[in-house]
Design a protein around this motif. Structure first.
Motif, short mmCIF file in Angstrom:
data_model
loop_
_atom_site.label_atom_id
_atom_site.label_comp_id
_atom_site.label_asym_id
_atom_site.label_seq_id
_atom_site.Cartn_x
_atom_site.Cartn_y
_atom_site.Cartn_z
N SER A 1 0.80 -1.21 0.00
CA SER A 1 0.00 0.00 0.00
C SER A 1 0.84 1.27 0.00
CB SER A 1 -0.94 0.01 1.21
OG SER A 1 -0.19 -0.03 2.42
N ASP A 2 2.12 1.16 0.35
CA ASP A 2 2.99 2.33 0.33
C ASP A 2 3.92 2.35 -0.87
OD1 ASP A 2 4.58 0.21 1.05
OD2 ASP A 2 5.58 1.23 2.72
N ASN A 3 3.66 1.46 -1.82
CA ASN A 3 4.51 1.41 -3.02
C ASN A 3 3.73 0.81 -4.19
OD1 ASN A 3 6.68 1.57 -4.74
ND2 ASN A 3 7.68 -0.27 -3.96
N GLY A 4 2.73 1.54 -4.66
CA GLY A 4 1.97 1.11 -5.83
C GLY A 4 0.54 0.72 -5.53
N GLY A 5 0.32 0.11 -4.36
CA GLY A 5 -1.06 -0.26 -4.01
C GLY A 5 -1.74 0.86 -3.26
N TRP A 6 -1.72 2.04 -3.87
CA TRP A 6 -2.17 3.24 -3.18
C TRP A 6 -3.62 3.17 -2.72
CZ3 TRP A 6 2.38 4.88 -2.48
CH2 TRP A 6 3.34 4.95 -3.51
N CYS A 7 -4.45 2.44 -3.42
CA CYS A 7 -5.88 2.39 -3.10
C CYS A 7 -6.27 1.19 -2.24
CB CYS A 7 -6.71 2.43 -4.38
SG CYS A 7 -6.57 4.01 -5.27
N ASN A 8 -5.26 0.47 -1.74
CA ASN A 8 -5.55 -0.68 -0.87
C ASN A 8 -6.16 -0.22 0.45
OD1 ASN A 8 -4.32 -2.18 -2.86
ND2 ASN A 8 -2.47 -2.65 -1.69
N PRO A 9 -7.15 -0.95 0.97
CA PRO A 9 -7.68 -0.64 2.30
C PRO A 9 -6.57 -0.77 3.34
CG PRO A 9 -9.13 -2.14 1.13
CD PRO A 9 -7.86 -2.07 0.33
N PRO A 10 -6.54 0.05 4.37
CA PRO A 10 -7.57 1.06 4.71
C PRO A 10 -7.19 2.46 4.25
CG PRO A 10 -6.17 0.74 6.60
CD PRO A 10 -5.60 -0.14 5.50
N ARG A 11 -6.33 2.59 3.24
CA ARG A 11 -5.85 3.90 2.82
C ARG A 11 -6.98 4.75 2.25
NH1 ARG A 11 -0.16 4.66 1.73
NH2 ARG A 11 -0.77 6.27 0.24
N GLU A 12 -7.00 6.02 2.63
CA GLU A 12 -7.89 7.00 1.99
C GLU A 12 -7.07 7.70 0.92
OE1 GLU A 12 -9.63 9.51 4.97
OE2 GLU A 12 -10.90 7.89 5.74
N HIS A 13 -7.48 7.50 -0.34
CA HIS A 13 -6.66 7.92 -1.46
C HIS A 13 -7.54 8.46 -2.58
CE1 HIS A 13 -2.88 7.76 -3.82
NE2 HIS A 13 -3.71 7.58 -4.85
N PHE A 14 -7.01 9.47 -3.29
CA PHE A 14 -7.71 10.05 -4.44
C PHE A 14 -6.90 9.78 -5.70
CE2 PHE A 14 -9.13 12.40 -0.79
CZ PHE A 14 -10.48 12.63 -1.04
N ASP A 15 -7.51 9.06 -6.63
CA ASP A 15 -6.90 8.87 -7.95
C ASP A 15 -7.62 9.86 -8.87
OD1 ASP A 15 -5.12 7.75 -9.71
OD2 ASP A 15 -6.47 6.13 -10.30
#
Length: 285
Positions: A146-160
């Motif tokens: 999630s900190d290297n490419g899997g930006w939208c993996n839970p539980p991250r709050e992310h805007f693409d």
């Protein structure tokens, strides 16, 4: 989704929307279902007062990250059901939300203020806040951390973000930037739109151009003849379904948003309506 860090591409279905707006729209805004228009909507008096209500207000600032994905007006609204975000009035300032924010499509239509922060090389200097509408889903990629490419993996709050929106606040070469964000009211031109598709045995209704909180959590429909108040079921995004018999009825729609407010649009669909048409009701502010 395509960017220097390999964000995920999303897709959309493309439908033809035929606009047929009635000359007269009567509606009311309420704070709950129980205060909405009475079931007897067939009377001679079609004038309904606008009730006092508390407008949707901005939320608290939070921390997240933003990337971007390639596409166009026909691909920036896939998971929410907006076939063309430009024609539907959202423009290209749109965002695909990570699973944690997307909430299984319930957040579709919500509006956010986003600021690029703490990245001197990534943030464009002197850029004002970016205001975007949630129109798509950024799916997780469990093959990447999630900190290297899997930006939208839970539980991250992310805007693409749609690429045109991202480039207003951040440099292309940055790929990913830290941001501050908060929910804000959606400001729309005109009323809530209802686009009815399907067939005589199954109806799919797209609810769009919603002001105020922007994200719809409930839709009801009522006819003037036989059809009593009927709850619609979320099909996907802001597409709502029912197999109740709608054809031949003059229709009233009731829309509820996530802040608990509701708007009841009386007789906005005449009894001779056809599939594929779009009708306009009263909006929330």
């Amino acid at each position: 989704m395509a960017n220097p860090l390999g964000a995920l591409m999303t897709s959309s279905l493309l439908f033809l929307v035929v606009f047929a707006l009635p000359n007269h729209v009567h509606a009311e805004i309420n704070t709950s279902w129980k205060h909405a228009a009475p079931n007897n909507v067939g009377g001679a008096d079609k004038t309904v007062p606008i009730h006092q209500h508390t407008p949707f207000t901005p939320g608290q600032w939070k921390q997240a990250y933003a990337t971007f994905y390639e596409g166009g007006s026909g691909t920036f609204g896939g998971a929410c059901g907006y076939e063309d975000v430009v024609k539907d009035g959202y423009g290209l300032d749109t965002a695909a939300l990570s699973t944690a924010l997307f909430n299984q499509g319930q957040t579709c239509g919500a509006c956010y203020e986003i600021k690029c922060v703490d990245s001197p090389k990534g943030c464009k200097p002197g850029q004002p806040s970016l205001f975007v509408t949630a129109t798509d889903h950024c799916p997780p990629n469990y093959n990447l951390p999630s900190d290297n490419g899997g930006w939208c993996n839970p539980p991250r709050e992310h805007f693409d973000l749609a690429k045109p929106a991202y480039l207003k606040m951040a440099e292309y070469t940055a790929g990913i930037v830290p941001v501050q964000y908060r929910r804000v009211p959606c400001k729309k031109q005109g009323g809530i739109r209802f686009t009815i598709t399907g067939n005589p045995y199954f109806y799919l209704i797209k609810v769009w151009n919603v002001g105020g909180a922007g994200d719809v959590v409930g839709v009801q429909v009522k006819g003037e003849d036989k059809l009593q108040w009927t709850d619609l079921k979320r099909n996907w995004g802001q597409k709502w379904e029912t197999n109740a018999m709608l054809l031949g009825e003059t229709l009233t729609f009731r829309v509820k948003t996530s802040d608990g407010r509701s708007s009841t649009s009386l007789r906005v669909v005449p009894n001779k309506w056809q599939l594929g048409q779009t009708f306009e009701g009263k909006n929330l502010a």
